[in-house]
Motif scaffolding. Structure first.
Motif, short mmCIF file in Angstrom:
data_model
loop_
_atom_site.label_atom_id
_atom_site.label_comp_id
_atom_site.label_asym_id
_atom_site.label_seq_id
_atom_site.Cartn_x
_atom_site.Cartn_y
_atom_site.Cartn_z
N UNK A 1 0.83 -1.22 0.00
CA UNK A 1 0.00 0.00 0.00
C UNK A 1 0.85 1.26 0.00
N UNK A 2 2.08 1.16 0.52
CA UNK A 2 2.96 2.33 0.55
C UNK A 2 3.73 2.49 -0.77
N UNK B 1 4.93 6.47 -1.30
CA UNK B 1 5.84 6.70 -0.18
C UNK B 1 7.12 5.89 -0.32
N UNK B 2 7.00 4.68 -0.88
CA UNK B 2 8.16 3.79 -1.05
C UNK B 2 8.50 3.65 -2.52
N UNK B 3 9.76 3.33 -2.76
CA UNK B 3 10.21 3.06 -4.12
C UNK B 3 11.38 2.10 -4.08
N UNK B 4 11.76 1.62 -5.25
CA UNK B 4 12.93 0.75 -5.36
C UNK B 4 14.14 1.62 -5.67
N UNK B 5 15.18 1.49 -4.85
CA UNK B 5 16.43 2.18 -5.13
C UNK B 5 17.10 1.55 -6.33
N UNK C 1 9.18 9.17 0.00
CA UNK C 1 8.45 10.37 0.42
C UNK C 1 7.74 10.08 1.74
N UNK C 2 8.43 10.37 2.83
CA UNK C 2 7.90 10.09 4.17
C UNK C 2 6.61 10.84 4.43
N UNK D 1 1.57 9.37 10.10
CA UNK D 1 2.50 9.45 11.23
C UNK D 1 2.44 8.20 12.09
N UNK D 2 1.25 7.68 12.30
CA UNK D 2 1.10 6.49 13.16
C UNK D 2 1.75 5.24 12.54
N UNK D 3 1.98 5.24 11.21
CA UNK D 3 2.54 4.07 10.52
C UNK D 3 4.05 4.17 10.29
N UNK D 4 4.64 5.31 10.52
CA UNK D 4 6.04 5.53 10.12
C UNK D 4 7.02 4.57 10.78
N UNK D 5 6.89 4.34 12.06
CA UNK D 5 7.82 3.44 12.74
C UNK D 5 7.68 2.02 12.18
#
Length: 193
Positions: free
Chosen positions: A104-105, A110-114, A123-124, A129-133
């Motif tokens: 989902x991220x 928010x996430x990608x492949x380097x 993209x944080x 905020x509740x899911x970041x950790x």
């Protein structure tokens, strides 16, 4: 007499030269193994079709060694084994983590492949905020499993020296398998599929 003493050594050297097998990195087999592994983790791959709606069929590869009764030259073109218990356990963890947390991220951006195939928090601000950790922990766990699986595949195939080549093949496959809308790095810049 002394002249003939070196003959067994020369004969042994000649025999060993005859049976030396050049083992090279099987790039095509590694690409196929990477595709199979990555698509299992990411899931939702539509089956390959040909125009007209039929399934794609690949012809068996001709092996000229069969004509000589030698069979496949496995030392020359080995298959890449990705089905050991350790590899399958890593794959299962990665698949579960991808479906429960990461997908989902990727979908949100928010996430990608380097460029190295690792997962990057692109993209944080797209992460609640509740899911970041939890997401950061999942990314770290997944990247650790990625490193472990490349090492495990190289070792399982009897060539630990192939680890960096396997990592490179997988890095390209993660990006190639990215779904539309997902982000990946190319040359240091982010691009969207």
């Amino acid at each position: 007499m002394a002249r003939w003493m070196g003959l067994p050594a020369v004969a042994a050297l000649a025999l060993t030269a005859c049976v030396t097998i050049n083992v090279y990195f099987p790039a095509a087999e590694a690409r196929e193994a990477a595709r199979e592994f990555v698509e299992k983790v990411i899931g939702d791959e539509p089956p390959a079709t040909v125009p007209g709606g039929g399934m794609a069929v690949t012809a068996p590869r001709f092996d000229p060694w069969m004509l000589l009764g030698i069979g496949s030259a496995h030392a020359q073109t080995p298959d890449i084994n990705i089905r050991t218990p350790a590899i399958l356990a890593i794959q299962s963890r990665m698949e579960q983590r991808f479906n429960s947390t990461l997908r989902r991220h990727f979908d949100s951006g928010a996430l990608g492949f380097g460029g190295n195939g690792m997962i990057v928090v692109r993209d944080a601000s797209q992460l609640p905020i509740k899911d970041r950790v939890a997401v950061n922990a999942a990314v770290a766990d997944d990247n650790r499993d990625r490193q472990a699986v490349y090492r495990e595949i190289a070792v399982a195939n009897g060539h630990p020296e192939w680890e960096s080549q396997i990592r490179d093949v997988f890095a390209r496959q993660w990006i190639a398998s990215a779904r539309p809308g997902w982000w990946y790095q190319q040359g240091g810049s982010w691009m969207q599929k």
